[in-house]
Write an enzyme that holds these catalytic residues in place. Structure first.
Site, mmCIF file in Angstrom:
data_model
loop_
_atom_site.group_PDB
_atom_site.id
_atom_site.type_symbol
_atom_site.label_atom_id
_atom_site.label_comp_id
_atom_site.label_asym_id
_atom_site.label_seq_id
_atom_site.Cartn_x
_atom_site.Cartn_y
_atom_site.Cartn_z
ATOM 1 N N LEU A 83 -57.657 -5.162 -26.941
ATOM 2 C CA LEU A 83 -58.581 -4.032 -26.918
ATOM 3 C C LEU A 83 -58.985 -3.637 -28.338
ATOM 4 C CD1 LEU A 83 -56.672 -1.892 -24.298
ATOM 5 C CD2 LEU A 83 -58.863 -3.031 -23.911
ATOM 6 N N ASP A 113 -49.160 -5.557 -29.586
ATOM 7 C CA ASP A 113 -47.704 -5.543 -29.364
ATOM 8 C C ASP A 113 -46.964 -4.777 -30.453
ATOM 9 O OD1 ASP A 113 -47.780 -8.934 -28.071
ATOM 10 O OD2 ASP A 113 -48.142 -7.019 -27.096
ATOM 11 N N ASN A 143 -48.421 -0.282 -22.519
ATOM 12 C CA ASN A 143 -48.387 -1.717 -22.249
ATOM 13 C C ASN A 143 -46.969 -2.141 -21.897
ATOM 14 O OD1 ASN A 143 -49.497 -4.406 -22.163
ATOM 15 N ND2 ASN A 143 -48.380 -4.794 -24.059
ATOM 16 N N ARG A 158 -65.961 -7.710 -28.640
ATOM 17 C CA ARG A 158 -64.732 -7.035 -28.198
ATOM 18 C C ARG A 158 -64.934 -5.518 -28.155
ATOM 19 N NH1 ARG A 158 -59.862 -9.575 -27.957
ATOM 20 N NH2 ARG A 158 -60.335 -11.211 -29.449
ATOM 21 N N HIS A 174 -44.593 -5.540 -22.005
ATOM 22 C CA HIS A 174 -44.540 -6.859 -22.639
ATOM 23 C C HIS A 174 -43.236 -7.552 -22.251
ATOM 24 C CE1 HIS A 174 -45.595 -9.875 -25.642
ATOM 25 N NE2 HIS A 174 -44.323 -9.848 -26.022
HETATM 26 N N1 LIG Z 1 -55.225 -3.434 -29.050
HETATM 27 C C1 LIG Z 1 -54.327 -3.894 -28.169
HETATM 28 N N2 LIG Z 1 -54.754 -4.616 -27.111
HETATM 29 C C2 LIG Z 1 -53.843 -5.105 -26.231
HETATM 30 C C3 LIG Z 1 -52.460 -4.913 -26.423
HETATM 31 C C4 LIG Z 1 -52.047 -4.151 -27.561
HETATM 32 O O1 LIG Z 1 -50.821 -3.929 -27.780
HETATM 33 N N3 LIG Z 1 -52.999 -3.659 -28.399
HETATM 34 N N4 LIG Z 1 -51.520 -5.496 -25.557
HETATM 35 C C5 LIG Z 1 -52.037 -6.661 -24.858
HETATM 36 C C6 LIG Z 1 -51.078 -7.332 -23.912
HETATM 37 N N5 LIG Z 1 -50.563 -8.526 -24.614
HETATM 38 C C7 LIG Z 1 -49.212 -8.610 -24.806
HETATM 39 O O2 LIG Z 1 -48.408 -7.778 -24.335
HETATM 40 C C8 LIG Z 1 -51.470 -9.493 -25.120
HETATM 41 C C9 LIG Z 1 -52.519 -9.926 -24.307
HETATM 42 C C10 LIG Z 1 -53.460 -10.832 -24.804
HETATM 43 C C11 LIG Z 1 -53.349 -11.328 -26.102
HETATM 44 C C12 LIG Z 1 -54.395 -12.283 -26.613
HETATM 45 O O3 LIG Z 1 -54.215 -12.899 -27.652
HETATM 46 N N6 LIG Z 1 -55.519 -12.397 -25.881
HETATM 47 C C13 LIG Z 1 -56.653 -13.249 -26.297
HETATM 48 C C14 LIG Z 1 -57.218 -13.953 -25.082
HETATM 49 C C15 LIG Z 1 -56.161 -14.812 -24.414
HETATM 50 C C16 LIG Z 1 -56.647 -15.419 -23.088
HETATM 51 O O4 LIG Z 1 -57.404 -14.758 -22.337
HETATM 52 O O5 LIG Z 1 -56.222 -16.549 -22.805
HETATM 53 C C17 LIG Z 1 -57.750 -12.388 -26.925
HETATM 54 O O6 LIG Z 1 -57.905 -11.213 -26.512
HETATM 55 O O7 LIG Z 1 -58.463 -12.942 -27.777
HETATM 56 C C18 LIG Z 1 -52.289 -10.919 -26.898
HETATM 57 C C19 LIG Z 1 -51.342 -10.009 -26.409
HETATM 58 C C20 LIG Z 1 -53.354 -6.354 -24.160
HETATM 59 N N7 LIG Z 1 -54.281 -5.809 -25.145
HETATM 60 N N1 LIG Z 2 -48.714 -10.220 -23.266
HETATM 61 C C1 LIG Z 2 -48.845 -9.539 -22.012
HETATM 62 C C2 LIG Z 2 -48.013 -10.217 -20.951
HETATM 63 O O1 LIG Z 2 -47.597 -11.360 -21.095
HETATM 64 N N2 LIG Z 2 -47.777 -9.488 -19.860
HETATM 65 C C3 LIG Z 2 -46.987 -10.018 -18.771
HETATM 66 O O2 LIG Z 2 -47.830 -10.656 -17.834
HETATM 67 C C4 LIG Z 2 -47.193 -10.570 -16.563
HETATM 68 C C5 LIG Z 2 -48.290 -10.163 -15.613
HETATM 69 O O3 LIG Z 2 -47.921 -10.255 -14.325
HETATM 70 P P1 LIG Z 2 -48.876 -9.584 -13.185
HETATM 71 O O4 LIG Z 2 -50.314 -9.928 -13.514
HETATM 72 O O5 LIG Z 2 -48.414 -10.225 -11.916
HETATM 73 O O6 LIG Z 2 -48.619 -8.106 -13.247
HETATM 74 C C6 LIG Z 2 -46.060 -9.544 -16.672
HETATM 75 O O7 LIG Z 2 -44.796 -10.183 -16.676
HETATM 76 C C7 LIG Z 2 -46.301 -8.906 -18.024
HETATM 77 O O8 LIG Z 2 -45.117 -8.524 -18.716
#
Ligand SMILES: Nc1nc2c(c(=O)[nH]1)N[C@@H](CN(C=O)c1ccc(C(=O)N[C@@H](CCC(=O)O)C(=O)O)cc1)CN2
Ligand SMILES: NCC(=O)N[C@@H]1O[C@H](COP(=O)([O-])[O-])[C@@H](O)[C@H]1O
Length: 188
Positions: free
Chosen positions: A87, A139, A101, A59, A103
């Site tokens: 990230l 989040d 971000n 990662r 959400h």
């Molecule tokens: N360090 C951070 N990275 C990310 C954030 C954040 O707030 N801090 N926001 C996310 C977006 N997100 C929710 O809004 C979110 C996206 C992905 C995951 C997650 O568990 N991803 C898994 C893989 C899942 C998959 O590909 O099916 C992982 O990374 O292991 C949780 C929340 C974006 N990054």
């Molecule tokens: N946890 C992160 C998450 O769920 N994000 C959500 O994924 C969708 C992406 O749509 P898009 O790829 O068409 O922009 C959006 O609704 C966003 O809020």
């Protein structure tokens, strides 16, 4: 302020950002996805940065690769729009306080990957969407904007997601503009 967008999916949020006329220098995705087509349709550079193994070391290496792409394009503000990989620290060491971000819930409720489904399953009458400053903890971070969205009888995850995204596509560009108006660019 030069923006870099991170995406993983359809790119509807990216399309709303571009339609608003925001200055996007590059779109970086963690997997092949339609968002790159949205970027190409708007003449915006895009790059695929495969996320690889999601171990702590993997990662961190993935995140460093993302940072290099963003720096190569002179990015000053990182905007996640449907970005689906957590990230690691290198992003926040370089862009701390400048990673946004979007959400699809009223954080801190329904954090994580399945916010829409979770809100529906919880039986809440109101959910919504949140724009926040991202931090290493997923989040979390300071909320910049939130807007409620009603859950209607008979809603499916798809119908609720559509209603939320109608709000997202207005709220996110407006919040990005407001954020930039209050932050000096990294370099003049
Ligand atoms: N360090 C951070 N990275 C990310 C954030 C954040 O707030 N801090 N926001 C996310 C977006 N997100 C929710 O809004 C979110 C996206 C992905 C995951 C997650 O568990 N991803 C898994 C893989 C899942 C998959 O590909 O099916 C992982 O990374 O292991 C949780 C929340 C974006 N990054
Ligand atoms: N946890 C992160 C998450 O769920 N994000 C959500 O994924 C969708 C992406 O749509 P898009 O790829 O068409 O922009 C959006 O609704 C966003 O809020």
């Amino acid at each position: 302020m030069r923006i870099g967008v991170l995406a993983s999916g359809k790119g509807a949020g990216l399309r709303a950002i571009l339609a608003d006329g925001l200055d996007v220098s590059v779109v970086a995705v963690d997997r092949p996805c339609p968002a790159t087509g949205v970027a190409a349709d708007h003449g915006v550079a895009w790059e695929v940065v495969p996320r690889g193994v999601r171990t702590p070391a993997g990662r961190a290496a993935f995140t460093r690769s993302l940072v290099r792409v963003l720096e190569r394009h002179g990015v000053e503000l990182v905007v996640m729009a449907g970005f689906m990989t957590v990230l690691a620290e290198p992003m926040f060491e370089r862009y701390g306080g400048r990673v946004l971000n979007l959400h699809p819930s009223l954080l801190p409720d329904f954090r994580g990957l399945h916010a829409v489904e979770d809100a529906l399953a919880a039986g809440v009458a109101v959910t919504g969407c949140t724009v926040h400053i991202a931090v290493p903890e997923v989040d979390a971070g300071p909320v910049l904007a939130q807007e409620p969205v009603p859950v209607l009888p008979g809603d499916t995850p798809q119908s609720l997601e559509r209603r939320i995204q109608e709000v997202e596509h207005r709220l996110y560009p407006a919040t990005i503009r407001a954020f930039m108006a209050h932050r000096a660019p990294l370099r003049r």
